[in-house]
Scaffold this active site. Sequence first.
Site, PDB file in Angstrom:
ATOM      1  N   GLU A  59       0.803  -1.231   0.000  1.00  0.00           N
ATOM      2  CA  GLU A  59       0.000   0.000   0.000  1.00  0.00           C
ATOM      3  C   GLU A  59       0.829   1.270   0.000  1.00  0.00           C
ATOM      4  OE1 GLU A  59      -3.714   2.096   2.440  1.00  0.00           O
ATOM      5  OE2 GLU A  59      -3.188   0.005   2.796  1.00  0.00           O
TER       6      GLU A  59
ATOM      7  N   LYS B 189      -8.657  -1.320   1.046  1.00  0.00           N
ATOM      8  CA  LYS B 189      -9.700  -1.731   1.986  1.00  0.00           C
ATOM      9  C   LYS B 189     -10.548  -2.789   1.305  1.00  0.00           C
ATOM     10  CE  LYS B 189      -9.727  -0.037   6.067  1.00  0.00           C
ATOM     11  NZ  LYS B 189      -8.891  -0.961   6.804  1.00  0.00           N
TER      12      LYS B 189
END
Length: 396
Positions: A207, A223
């Site tokens: 990420e 997410k």
Amino acid sequence: MSRNRPDVVEALPYVPVDVPGAPPSCRARLVETARLQWRVGDDGDPTDLAQRFLAAHGVPVDDLTRPGRHDRHGVCGAALFLSAAAGADAIGAPTGAPTPAPALPDLVVVVYRHADTPPPHPPAAGGWWLGAWHDSWTPAAHADAVEAVRAAIARGDVYQVNLVGHAAAGYAGDPRAALARLAALPGARYGGTLSGPGWTLGCASPETLIAVQGGRLVTRPIKGTRPATAAGRRELLASAKERAEHVMIVDLERNDLARVARTGSVRVDELFAVRRWCDLWQAESTVSAAPADGLGLADLLRAVCPGGSVTGAPKHAALAEVAAREPVGRGAGMGALGWVGADRLDLGLTIRTAVADADRLHLWAGGGITWGSDPAAEVAEAAAKAAPVRALLAAG
């Protein structure tokens, strides 16, 4: 707070440069020339200290809209680690429980210079042994925390909170070699290591917390998680709960960037793209913006740290819930790690991240909690995220 002096190549030992984001063509000939370390409780704002220290050592970060040039003969750039606690401290939010790995500072900035000749290679690592993992909370305690967050959502205190658990295991051998293997995990965009006296940090994060690319600020929040099977992909794409959780964090990241962006320049370049990390599908979006005139590193870090995908919304209220629910601090997890150069900035979010102190390895994993969360499923998701890292670290 501590600094290494004098700032000369000969004064500091050679350490292999495997920092996420470091220029690949330079890694074999870099040596450390200066280091700043800071812990929560020390004086000063860690983001301001980092900006001033970098500028003083040849890495100008006072205006990210005016990138410099990469000096192939002088200072190359710097590794930067900022813990989640340091990020919370910088914005006046609760910093959470004490870290279980206090040997690791909350801010580390290491400046590297190009050597005229490649530094000597370190000796090969010896044997490796890893003991059993011991979790900081039981599955039942984790599930109870999920229910407590759901109650806070029902009261209107928060919309979403990311809960993180911790585990530790004894070890014997060289942790640098073991943690360096994390970079080989599939999807480890920020795979690499950073070390200091009494600690080594290893990262396999997919990420992007914040990068400056092509004159734009870029963040890629992740997410939504499912097993990396055809059925898991279909389930992730069809899940209203996962999509709502994801969009909520994308909106938070848009707001974070808007605080330091040119008016009207924030955009969502990609929404809910499904990508693979090890044996998991994860949903990722890309949010970007043009930096405001004169934007410096300190203001940028205060805007995006701690990362929205590992805090929740609203961020300050979510951090208060985190501090109330998590039994130990986040240490190396959920912070920022990467590279800052005169010409570029690229920091990953330290998920899928472990740190070794003198005698234990520490690992963190968790997930976002919404009103639609099932406690048992959240416990299972955190375990699934930790499993590939645990398995690789256990390998001899």
